[in-house]
Scaffold this active site. Structure first.
Site, PDB file in Angstrom:
ATOM      1  N   ASP A 199      80.953  60.149  46.192  1.00  0.00           N
ATOM      2  CA  ASP A 199      82.466  60.226  45.851  1.00  0.00           C
ATOM      3  C   ASP A 199      83.425  60.494  46.856  1.00  0.00           C
ATOM      4  OD1 ASP A 199      81.127  62.859  46.280  1.00  0.00           O
ATOM      5  OD2 ASP A 199      81.652  63.550  44.164  1.00  0.00           O
TER       6      ASP A 199
ATOM      7  N   ASP B 231      83.730  65.336  52.662  1.00  0.00           N
ATOM      8  CA  ASP B 231      84.725  66.452  52.946  1.00  0.00           C
ATOM      9  C   ASP B 231      84.321  67.015  54.492  1.00  0.00           C
ATOM     10  OD1 ASP B 231      86.160  68.772  52.695  1.00  0.00           O
ATOM     11  OD2 ASP B 231      84.775  69.840  51.493  1.00  0.00           O
TER      12      ASP B 231
ATOM     13  N   GLY C  67      81.286  66.206  55.602  1.00  0.00           N
ATOM     14  CA  GLY C  67      80.433  65.289  56.111  1.00  0.00           C
ATOM     15  C   GLY C  67      79.084  65.592  56.047  1.00  0.00           C
TER      16      GLY C  67
ATOM     17  N   THR D 209      76.838  66.564  53.838  1.00  0.00           N
ATOM     18  CA  THR D 209      76.196  66.050  52.784  1.00  0.00           C
ATOM     19  C   THR D 209      75.616  64.566  53.142  1.00  0.00           C
ATOM     20  OG1 THR D 209      77.153  67.327  51.281  1.00  0.00           O
ATOM     21  CG2 THR D 209      76.014  65.314  50.461  1.00  0.00           C
TER      22      THR D 209
ATOM     23  N   ASP E   9      83.828  66.790  39.456  1.00  0.00           N
ATOM     24  CA  ASP E   9      84.060  67.804  38.566  1.00  0.00           C
ATOM     25  C   ASP E   9      84.546  68.918  39.015  1.00  0.00           C
ATOM     26  OD1 ASP E   9      81.836  68.477  40.321  1.00  0.00           O
ATOM     27  OD2 ASP E   9      81.524  70.032  38.825  1.00  0.00           O
TER      28      ASP E   9
END
Ligand code: 5GP
Ligand code: MG
Length: 179
Positions: free
Chosen positions: A94, A97, A99, A101, A153
């Site tokens: 998604d 941010d 990076g 992950t 979320d």
């Protein structure tokens, strides 16, 4: 909450990405792997706009809790990933941010022996990246705000919104008080 990207803009951009990916992977065995849970809506939309045959799969990664933007401990679960022998992989997330992950996931998925691994993200937050990783495909570059909707979320809420919205720090503080 402020609308950041409308559902129409998302639809148009994901169509463009699907055209580009379809062109790049034509006649190559492609498996798209979505990162649960935030990329589910993007995965569902992109796969239906992609005109070439391809397989889809998912894996699980979680590092964030609530609205904190500090990366937590990254947990990766590869149990749901289908067989990748002889496949080109497109890892789909998604948002990029820091990076951390996506770069960790690229390394883990490479261990499973696919022909190649590339990345596609719907969003990229500017000015936040800590790990050098250029996504191969990117939907939108956004400022440093906490976004929800279209799969993303805040404390497991708001994933169902068809558009992307920025959550105000005040909304976040209120949400924390209520818990
Ligand atoms: P990174 O490892 O690149 O710092 O973090 C990527 C993950 O953090 C994303 O897959 C997503 O789950 C979460 N994340 C980062 N920024 C946001 C945001 O603004 N909103 C939401 N809902 N999740 C975010
Ligand atoms: Mg995520």
């Amino acid at each position: 909450m402020q609308t950041l990207i409308t559902d129409r803009a998302i639809r148009e951009r994901s169509h463009e990405l699907a055209m580009q990916i379809g062109h790049d992977y034509e006649a190559r065995p492609l498996t798209i792997i979505g990162v649960l849970t935030g990329s589910l809506v993007f995965l569902a939309d992109l796969t239906r706009q992609l005109a070439i045959p391809h397989r889809i799969g998912v894996l699980q990664a979680s590092s964030y809790r609530g609205a904190t933007t500090e990366p937590g401990l990254l947990r990766i679960n590869l149990e749901l990933v289908p067989d990748l022998q002889g496949r080109h992989v497109l890892l789909l997330d998604d948002i990029l941010d820091t990076g951390q992950t996506l770069s960790a996931l690229v390394e883990q998925v490479k261990q499973l022996g696919p022909l190649s691994v590339r990345t596609v993200v719907l969003l990229r937050k500017l000015g936040r990246q800590l790990v050098a990783l250029e996504p191969d495909y990117c939907g939108f570059e956004i400022p440093d705000v906490f976004v929800v909707g279209y799969g993303l979320d805040y404390n497991d809420e708001f994933r169902h919104l068809p558009f992307l919205a920025g959550l105000d720090p005040e909304d976040i503080a209120l949400g924390c008080e209520r818990r």
